[in-house]
Design a protein around this motif. Structure first.
Motif, PDB file in Angstrom:
ATOM      1  N   GLY A  30      -5.669  -1.522   6.026  1.00 13.84           N
ATOM      2  CA  GLY A  30      -6.277  -1.914   4.760  1.00 13.84           C
ATOM      3  C   GLY A  30      -5.599  -3.153   4.200  1.00 13.84           C
ATOM      4  N   ALA A  31      -4.307  -3.037   3.908  1.00 15.49           N
ATOM      5  CA  ALA A  31      -3.508  -4.170   3.438  1.00 15.49           C
ATOM      6  C   ALA A  31      -2.178  -4.138   4.161  1.00 15.49           C
ATOM      7  CB  ALA A  31      -3.289  -4.109   1.939  1.00 15.49           C
ATOM      8  N   LEU A  32      -1.707  -5.294   4.615  1.00 18.68           N
ATOM      9  CA  LEU A  32      -0.385  -5.359   5.215  1.00 18.68           C
ATOM     10  C   LEU A  32       0.684  -5.203   4.136  1.00 18.68           C
ATOM     11  CD1 LEU A  32       1.587  -5.785   7.500  1.00 18.68           C
ATOM     12  CD2 LEU A  32       1.229  -8.259   7.281  1.00 18.68           C
ATOM     13  N   TYR A  33       0.479  -5.842   2.977  1.00 23.03           N
ATOM     14  CA  TYR A  33       1.465  -5.779   1.888  1.00 23.03           C
ATOM     15  C   TYR A  33       0.741  -5.660   0.558  1.00 23.03           C
ATOM     16  CZ  TYR A  33       4.763  -7.405  -1.669  1.00 23.03           C
ATOM     17  OH  TYR A  33       5.528  -7.519  -2.805  1.00 23.03           O
TER      18      TYR A  33
ATOM     19  N   VAL B  29      -2.229  -9.683   2.027  1.00 19.45           N
ATOM     20  CA  VAL B  29      -1.309  -9.604   0.888  1.00 19.45           C
ATOM     21  C   VAL B  29      -2.095  -9.381  -0.392  1.00 19.45           C
ATOM     22  CG1 VAL B  29       0.276 -10.960  -0.537  1.00 19.45           C
ATOM     23  CG2 VAL B  29       0.466 -11.054   1.949  1.00 19.45           C
ATOM     24  N   GLY B  30      -1.563  -8.512  -1.244  1.00 23.00           N
ATOM     25  CA  GLY B  30      -2.074  -8.350  -2.604  1.00 23.00           C
ATOM     26  C   GLY B  30      -0.915  -8.450  -3.580  1.00 23.00           C
ATOM     27  N   ILE B  31      -0.988  -9.393  -4.539  1.00 20.21           N
ATOM     28  CA  ILE B  31       0.111  -9.626  -5.478  1.00 20.21           C
ATOM     29  C   ILE B  31      -0.433  -9.720  -6.903  1.00 20.21           C
ATOM     30  CG2 ILE B  31       1.611 -10.749  -3.792  1.00 20.21           C
ATOM     31  CD1 ILE B  31       0.698 -13.445  -4.897  1.00 20.21           C
ATOM     32  N   ASN B  32       0.447  -9.540  -7.875  1.00 16.06           N
ATOM     33  CA  ASN B  32       0.064  -9.573  -9.289  1.00 16.06           C
ATOM     34  C   ASN B  32       0.531 -10.886  -9.914  1.00 16.06           C
ATOM     35  OD1 ASN B  32      -0.693  -6.698  -9.104  1.00 16.06           O
ATOM     36  ND2 ASN B  32       1.522  -6.368  -8.983  1.00 16.06           N
TER      37      ASN B  32
ATOM     38  N   GLN C  93      -4.696 -12.010  -1.828  1.00 15.83           N
ATOM     39  CA  GLN C  93      -5.503 -11.590  -2.976  1.00 15.83           C
ATOM     40  C   GLN C  93      -4.620 -11.483  -4.207  1.00 15.83           C
ATOM     41  OE1 GLN C  93      -9.070 -10.525  -3.074  1.00 15.83           O
ATOM     42  NE2 GLN C  93      -8.468 -11.042  -5.162  1.00 15.83           N
ATOM     43  N   ARG C  94      -5.057 -12.125  -5.302  1.00 20.46           N
ATOM     44  CA  ARG C  94      -4.316 -12.053  -6.563  1.00 20.46           C
ATOM     45  C   ARG C  94      -4.990 -11.065  -7.509  1.00 20.46           C
ATOM     46  NH1 ARG C  94      -4.849 -17.368  -5.353  1.00 20.46           N
ATOM     47  NH2 ARG C  94      -6.335 -17.787  -7.026  1.00 20.46           N
TER      48      ARG C  94
END
Length: 265
Positions: free
Chosen positions: A171-174, A203-206, A232-233
């Protein structure tokens, strides 16, 4: 080597078996087809019914560990217990996490995971927690497959660096936690990563918490239609709500990479 804080939560018989395991009896080998580290035919299997707490560096010599009992359902529910829990500063090397893998590995402070193979990711492959922004987490080599949701979950502050890693079917690596009760600025560095489809996002980050993702030498295999989102932000929150997506792709502030850092094959 082993720490067992409470007898009710740790099984002495399991720990005794692990201590007597001949570490040289198995080894990790590299699959020439996909570059995924796999256990050799002589790999030893060790069932784990209670979380193993490591207070010192441990080299598993290629032994495969898998969950049983309370660690054996392989579900996707949040908040599950891991097979291994690493205290601050510990390195875990040369182990295979088989199926079921429970909640994989938890790092309670800075840690290194070296040549760790997740054959079938349970809830998450590894979760990184710490109390300090100076915490350093490292994943060196290894691979993960069949991660229905996340491979690496980053809940505490600090920086995670992943190098020489292979992932497929994920789904997501990180993911920097998007809705934990305590939120922090988090950073991830990905270098020399091989990605095999299918996958959703790397990657998903805030961005509202100042997260950054630095990517280089990323090779994606089989994604002819460019379906995998690279970075993805989100707008994270501490309310437990599902975070909103705010954008994707390199922006020079949070998603730090160039298009040339991504190679498709």
């Amino acid at each position: 080597m082993w720490s067992s804080p409470t007898a009710s939560h740790r099984t002495r018989s399991v720990l005794a078996a692990l201590i007597t395991t001949p570490l040289a009896a198995a080894a990790l080998v590299l699959s020439p087809a996909a570059g995924v580290a796999e256990p050799s035919a002589t790999a030893l299997d060790e069932p784990v019914s209670e979380t193993i707490v490591l207070t010192e560096d441990f080299d598993g010599g290629g032994t495969r560990y898998y969950g049983e009992g309370d660690l054996g359902d392989g579900g996707q529910g949040e908040g599950g217990d891991p097979l291994f829990e690493l205290e601050d500063g510990v390195t875990l090397s040369n182990v295979v996490l088989g199926s079921p893998a429970a909640d994989g590995v938890h790092c309670e402070g800075s840690c290194t995971l070296r040549n760790v193979v997740w054959e079938d990711v349970g809830e998450d492959a590894a979760t990184f927690r710490a109390d300090s922004a100076s915490a350093q987490f490292r994943v060196e080599g290894g691979s993960a497959a069949a991660a229905e949701d996340k491979v690496f979950q980053h809940n505490g502050p600090g920086t995670l660096t992943v190098t020489g890693f292979t992932v497929e079917d994920f789904g997501a690596l990180y993911r920097s936690c998007g809705n934990c009760s305590s939120m922090y600025e988090r950073h991830v560095v990905l270098d020399d990563i091989t990605v095999n489809t299918p996958g959703d996002r790397l990657v998903g980050i805030n961005e509202n918490y100042g997260d950054t993702a630095t990517l280089s030498n990323i090779t994606i295999i089989g994604d002819d239609d460019r379906d995998i989102t690279i970075c993805q932000r989100y707008e994270g929150n501490d309310d437990g709500d599902e975070p909103d997506e705010t954008g994707e792709g390199p922006d020079g502030t949070h998603c730090l990479y160039e298009e040339s850092d991504i190679t498709y094959q």
